[in-house]
Design a protein around this motif. Structure first.
Motif, short mmCIF file in Angstrom:
data_model
loop_
_atom_site.label_atom_id
_atom_site.label_comp_id
_atom_site.label_asym_id
_atom_site.label_seq_id
_atom_site.Cartn_x
_atom_site.Cartn_y
_atom_site.Cartn_z
N ASN A 1 0.86 -1.19 0.00
CA ASN A 1 0.00 0.00 0.00
C ASN A 1 0.90 1.24 0.00
O ASN A 1 1.13 1.84 1.06
N PRO A 2 1.42 1.60 -1.17
CA PRO A 2 2.40 2.69 -1.26
C PRO A 2 1.93 4.01 -0.67
O PRO A 2 2.76 4.83 -0.25
N GLU A 3 0.62 4.22 -0.62
CA GLU A 3 0.11 5.48 -0.08
C GLU A 3 0.11 5.51 1.44
O GLU A 3 -0.08 6.56 2.06
N ALA A 4 0.33 4.37 2.06
CA ALA A 4 0.26 4.26 3.53
C ALA A 4 1.56 4.73 4.18
O ALA A 4 2.65 4.46 3.68
N THR A 5 1.41 5.43 5.31
CA THR A 5 2.57 5.79 6.12
C THR A 5 2.85 4.66 7.10
O THR A 5 2.05 3.71 7.23
N ILE A 6 3.95 4.77 7.84
CA ILE A 6 4.26 3.75 8.83
C ILE A 6 3.19 3.71 9.91
O ILE A 6 2.80 2.64 10.39
N ASP A 7 2.65 4.87 10.29
CA ASP A 7 1.58 4.92 11.29
C ASP A 7 0.32 4.25 10.77
O ASP A 7 -0.40 3.58 11.54
N ASP A 8 0.03 4.43 9.48
CA ASP A 8 -1.13 3.76 8.88
C ASP A 8 -0.98 2.25 8.95
O ASP A 8 -1.93 1.53 9.28
N SER A 9 0.20 1.77 8.66
CA SER A 9 0.44 0.32 8.65
C SER A 9 0.38 -0.25 10.06
O SER A 9 -0.12 -1.36 10.26
N ILE A 10 0.91 0.50 11.02
CA ILE A 10 0.82 0.04 12.41
C ILE A 10 -0.63 0.00 12.86
O ILE A 10 -1.07 -0.96 13.51
N ALA A 11 -1.40 1.03 12.51
CA ALA A 11 -2.81 1.08 12.89
C ALA A 11 -3.58 -0.08 12.25
O ALA A 11 -4.44 -0.71 12.89
N TYR A 12 -3.26 -0.38 11.00
CA TYR A 12 -3.91 -1.51 10.30
C TYR A 12 -3.59 -2.83 11.02
O TYR A 12 -4.49 -3.65 11.25
N THR A 13 -2.34 -3.00 11.39
CA THR A 13 -1.93 -4.23 12.08
C THR A 13 -2.62 -4.34 13.44
O THR A 13 -3.07 -5.42 13.84
N ARG A 14 -2.73 -3.22 14.13
CA ARG A 14 -3.36 -3.25 15.45
C ARG A 14 -4.86 -3.51 15.36
O ARG A 14 -5.44 -4.12 16.27
#
Length: 620
Positions: free
Chosen positions: A473-486
């Protein structure tokens, strides 16, 4: 080590005891105004939080069975008197948590009824200082949230806001000003999730801070249950029990250190030496009466996993890793040298010991089952190392398939489960037949690790679930990816809790499911808000408190509390005092109350000692 409190021989007092027990099965005298069911619930809650529940299983189950019959079959309805709302919310939420934790089928609406009534919500908003204790119980009840229980999410949000406001106001709120220990308990609840706290340390906090605040505080009335909070002998029993555990843990840790050194695992010269961390975490994670063998299986397995995982991640060349993995598949260490030989020998010794003991104790040979679990784990490590060394980037699904195995939770939990319950079939530890609860534990532990290790993985040029989400998901930031995982984590945790606590979702015995819960709490503790496992300093104080530092109870004296009043200045709380002897079990004519408590005869086995107790409960 044991403590002995002898029963009084006063015949008149014993007659009173018999009469009271007949009238009130759990030694709860008639009081006005009181709710006897609430008293019993508070008794169970207090005993559990002191770390004494394992010694009173029969009594607790009988109380909760009785409460369930009324709690689950009575229609939930709000009190018509707003000033009585704190007491009802307090009781209903406490009953929900205790019943659900013990596997009873209860609906959240049994205590979330207040969410549907605007007048009560307004009353809470306008008089939040009188709902602190009630909202504290509501917040704790929502720890046991299952998937799709949105009313519990709403209740958690509301109760969290009330508790945050109480902490912010500090001494301006009369209840927290009078009971500073209560404020520290609230802060602990808000700062560290229940699933990330270790039971043993929670018991310590409860013992040290339990210095005399009321069970609930409400505007219309004030009820102090001195039965629990001011019973010196019950508190003394809790202190003795905690110190007994500390002595046991200290001895076992020394055995663990010798084992790790003798097999060469503590002197590998690379990676993380985590023998103490592994033992501390699993010993402290649960108050279940696990014997020494269960704790040692967990600690030894975790220590070996840490060393082997580090060898695959940072030390071994790809050809070395392939040779070691092949040796494990054949279960033959011939030709291995160096670190690979040390790891295989320690592994073979551990599996042989466990298989021999299980054959002796339960008559079944689980050698192949244990080896198959380790074979699967080593293959997953080799796959991940190959990805890293060759630059291959898997999909998120492919990564999680192997990552859930490489984290090793099943490798620790399932072999230990074989020794915890004789009814567990060896087939349940077959890799192709893992229960859903085991698969959930594996996936959750991996995702927990990945939310805190992504920075290290970036530096080492490796991958994990968070980084793969960013890649896909190239548009995602690291915070977005952490939030998705959580988000995934939270849903899986809810499903996991349902499989652990409720019958009908898993064929694993209840004790084994609770062992899964203990393992999850360990991983939550290590990876809740940072990577504590990789830190060499952040857990030192917790380890000292769990194993070495005596309880700070020298100033635990009886506190004389001010009398609080009704909302009407002319009416005071009605308080009736009764003092009596509470008998849980009788033993011959002497009526000495006896409950078994583990007594270590050897570091790898538990004998049985006894505690003889006589409690005097005082309601004031």
């Amino acid at each position: 080590m044991a403590c002995a409190f002898m029963a009084t021989e006063d015949p008149k007092l014993m007659d009173r005891l018999q009469n009271l027990v007949q009238k009130c099965p759990y030694g709860v005298p008639a009081m006005y105004p009181t709710d006897e069911e609430l008293i019993k619930l508070c008794m169970v809650n207090h005993i559990q939080r002191l770390g004494l529940a394992e010694h009173f299983n029969e009594e607790i189950e009988e109380i909760l069975s009785h409460v369930y019959r009324t709690y689950n079959h009575n229609e939930s309805r709000p009190t018509t008197v707003l000033n009585l709302a704190p007491a009802k919310i307090y009781k209903d939420s406490l009953a929900f948590r205790l019943l659900r934790m013990h596997g009873y089928n209860v609906t959240p609406w049994k205590f979330c009824w207040f969410l549907l009534h605007e007048d009560i919500l307004n009353h809470i908003e306008e008089n939040h200082e009188h709902f602190t204790s009630a909202m504290y119980n509501v917040y704790r009840a929502t720890d046991l949230m299952f998937k799709g229980e949105y009313e519990l999410e709403e209740a958690r949000s509301l109760s969290g806001k009330v508790l945050e406001k109480a902490i912010t106001l500090g001494t301006q709120g009369h209840n927290l000003a009078i009971f500073p220990g209560f404020q520290r308990l609230i802060e602990n609840e808000l700062s560290v999730p229940w699933l990330a706290r270790l039971d043993h340390l929670d018991h310590r906090l409860w013992i040290e801070e339990n210095k005399g605040y009321p069970l609930w505080i409400g505007k219309p009335s004030f009820f102090r249950n001195q039965t629990l909070l001011h019973n010196e002998k019950l508190m003394k029993l809790a202190v003795e029990n905690y110190e007994f555990r500390q002595t046991t843990y200290k001895n076992e840790l020394e055995v663990m250190k010798r084992w790790s050194k003798e097999w060469g695992l503590s002197d590998m010269g690379f990676g993380r030496e985590k023998t103490t961390y592994c033992y501390f975490a699993f010993a402290s994670s649960s108050s279940l009466p696990h014997n020494s063998r269960i704790r040692m299986i967990f600690a030894k397995t975790a220590t070996l996993i840490t060393v082997a995982d580090d060898f695959f991640d940072m030390e071994g060349a790809l050809n070395e890793l392939k040779r070691l993995t092949d040796a494990v598949q054949r279960w033959n260490g011939e030709g291995l040298t160096g670190h690979g030989k040390v790891i295989f020998n320690a592994l073979d010794g551990l599996v042989s010991d466990l298989a021999s003991e299980h054959l002796l104790q339960q008559g079944s040979n689980i050698t192949k089952n244990l080896r198959d679990i380790w074979r699967e784990t080593f293959v997953s490590w080799l796959v991940e190392s190959t990805w890293s060394k060759t630059g291959y980037v898997p999909s998120m699904a492919e990564y999680l398939e192997f990552g859930a195995t490489s984290i090793g939770t099943h490798t620790m939990t399932l072999p230990a489960s074989c020794f915890l319950s004789s009814s567990l079939s060896p087939e349940k530890i077959n890799p192709v037949r893992y229960e859903t609860v085991t698969k959930l534990l594996m996936a959750i532990a991996r995702l927990l690790n990945d939310t805190q290790s992504y920075q290290k993985e970036i530096e080492d040029g490796k991958i994990n679930f968070v980084l793969l989400h960013m890649r896909e998901n190239p548009e995602a930031t690291i915070d977005d990816s952490i939030a998705y995982t959580r988000e995934i984590l939270e849903e899986k945790k809810k499903e996991f809790l349902q499989h652990v606590l409720m019958d009908g979702f898993s064929d694993l015995p209840k004790q084994c499911r609770l062992l899964h819960l203990s393992c999850l709490k360990v991983f939550n503790m290590f990876f809740n808000s940072t990577n504590l496992f990789d830190s060499n300093t952040e857990l030192i104080q917790d380890i000292k408190k769990a194993i070495y530092v005596p309880l700070q109870v020298q100033n635990m004296t009886r506190v004389k509390l001010p009398l609080l009043v009704h909302s009407s200045p002319k009416k005071y709380s009605s308080i009736t005092t009764a003092q009596f002897t509470h008998g849980l079990k009788y033993h011959n004519s002497r009526r000495i109350i006896r409950h078994p408590i583990p007594k270590i005869d050897s570091v790898d086995g538990c004998g049985k000692g006894f505690i003889s107790t006589m409690f005097k409960f005082c309601f004031a």
